[in-house]
Every structure is written in structure tokens, then in C-alpha cells.
Design a protein around this motif. Sequence first.
Motif: not given
Length: 311
Positions: A264-269, A271
Motif C-alpha cells: 500500500c502507498p505510505p500515505d494510506f491510513p 493496509c
Amino acid sequence: MEFSHYSVMREETIDQLHIRPDGIYVDGTLGGGGHAWEVCSRLSDGGRFYGIDQDEAAIEAARKRLEPFGDRATVIRSNYCRMCQELEDRGVTGADGIVLDLGVSSYQLDEPERGFTYREDAPLDMRMDRRQEKTARDIVNGYSETDLYRVIRDYGEDKFAKNIAKHIVQARESAPIETTGELVEIIKRAVPARVRMQKGHPAKQTFQAIRIELNRELEVLRDSLDDMIDFLHPGGRLCIITFHSLEDRIVKNAFRKNEHPCICPPDFPVCVCGRIPKGRVVTKKPILPGEGELEENSRSKSAKLRVFERT
């Protein structure tokens, strides 16, 4: 010549396996059975050991060495890339520990007829499994200059790869290159004299590259690691000893990916990819040989041991 293989970091590897007397353990690169003996000697009648190697000389030597353990030890001639299938065919569905020692055995290096050594003249062979038809001769005489350059550059990490490939192609135009001695002389002519005087043997990196290409060593390693981790029981450990940066990088990256599989992108709160960690990397930094071992066996100097534990 008697089969011999110094078991690098034997004590460290056995210690990291956390052997249970009734557990199931596998050595995917059995060699002469050095690590195997230490594992088997710690097993009770309920424990089982499976050793895999593709070299017929290693199989013969290991069978003889492990005879005292009877049915507790099973020796299988195969490539470790088929480990899980070989074990499942024998009714084994998981293991408590797996070992890979990716070093080339002393027997293979020192027995001239195997064609691994650049120090003696012998047929260009380099097959780990002599049932395989393709040999180093086929690569040296059959690959294009571009492919030879790629192999020597990528697997030998030799900065003179382009010139070595060019000299090989030029030399084989008059007659096929048949022996290790012929290849060594060609490589020497391709490497500047000042470099030959300063560094180690000029053919070392090219021979390594051809051996890796012929035996698909990095491809086999890369394609096998996830399956071996999946095959471990909870708490089981995978211990891998590498000998050059290419192998070590593959192992390190595979272990890291299995510990932190989320994409997942790092900015996703949270997974959302659903990828779950399979375990943890035990060795944040690799374990290295001790001074005593380095004095006893100079071939250990580049060895690194990395360990992964299944959850």
C-alpha cells in the motif's frame, strides 16, 4: 579425489536453527554432510532429516557419512528448487528448519575434471549436476558477444566484461575454446597488465559468472525462497549462507519482503492490500565467520549467514 566441503559457520548455523529433537529439518545443499551430521546428532528417534544435493559425488559422500543415523536421515538427489515437491512426495508437509549453504564445495573447486577451477587446465564443464547436457563450453562458444558481456558484467561484476567478451568471440573464430586453460589465457589478454599485477586472479570473476549462468544459481535462489518460507512450520527457521553480494542481496530482499509484504502507498491510513507478514528477519545484520574460522578456511571470508523465522 575424496569429496570434501568445509561447512562454513557450522556452529552458528546449528545454533540459529533452534533444533528440536523431534523436529523435521532439511538441508537443501547437502554437500559432504557437515551441517547434516550436526543436525542429525541432535535428533531423537522421532526427528527426521532430509538432505538434498544435485551433485552425485556429494550424494555418495553424504549417504556414507549419515549411515549411522539410519532411517532418521534421508538423502535425495535433486535441486533445492524442487525441495517442497520432493518432500511432499515423501509425505512431508512442513519443516522446522531449512539450511542452504550456497558455497561451491572444495571438491568441485579442486577437482580439475569438473572444470570449475581457473588454476588448472581441464575441459570446460562447471556443471553442478552432471546429468545436465549443457556445459560451460556451450556458453563460451555459443553465446553472442552481447550475452557474454551481460553474463560477465552482471554475474562476475567485472569492469572489463566488455573486453573479455570481445576477446572470447575473437578467439573462438579460429577454433572452439575447449579448456579452462585456454579461457584463462584469453581473459589474461583482455585484462590490462597493471590490473593483473595488483588484483587476484584475472579469471576469477569470469569463471564465477559462467558458473552462475550455467547452473541458474541466482534464478533458482530467487524462485525458491518464498516457497521455502511457506513450507516452514510456525517458529521454523530458514538459515542461508551466501558467498557474494548478488546472492546476499536476493536473500536480504526476500526476507524483508516476507517480513513487510504490504504494498500500500505510505500515505494510506490502513493496509488494504491484504498481504500479511509471514515471519520476522532474525538477523538484522548478517552473521559473519569468526577469526578462528577465517584462519582455518580462507574461503569463508566472504560468507554471510541470514536467518528468517516463520510465524
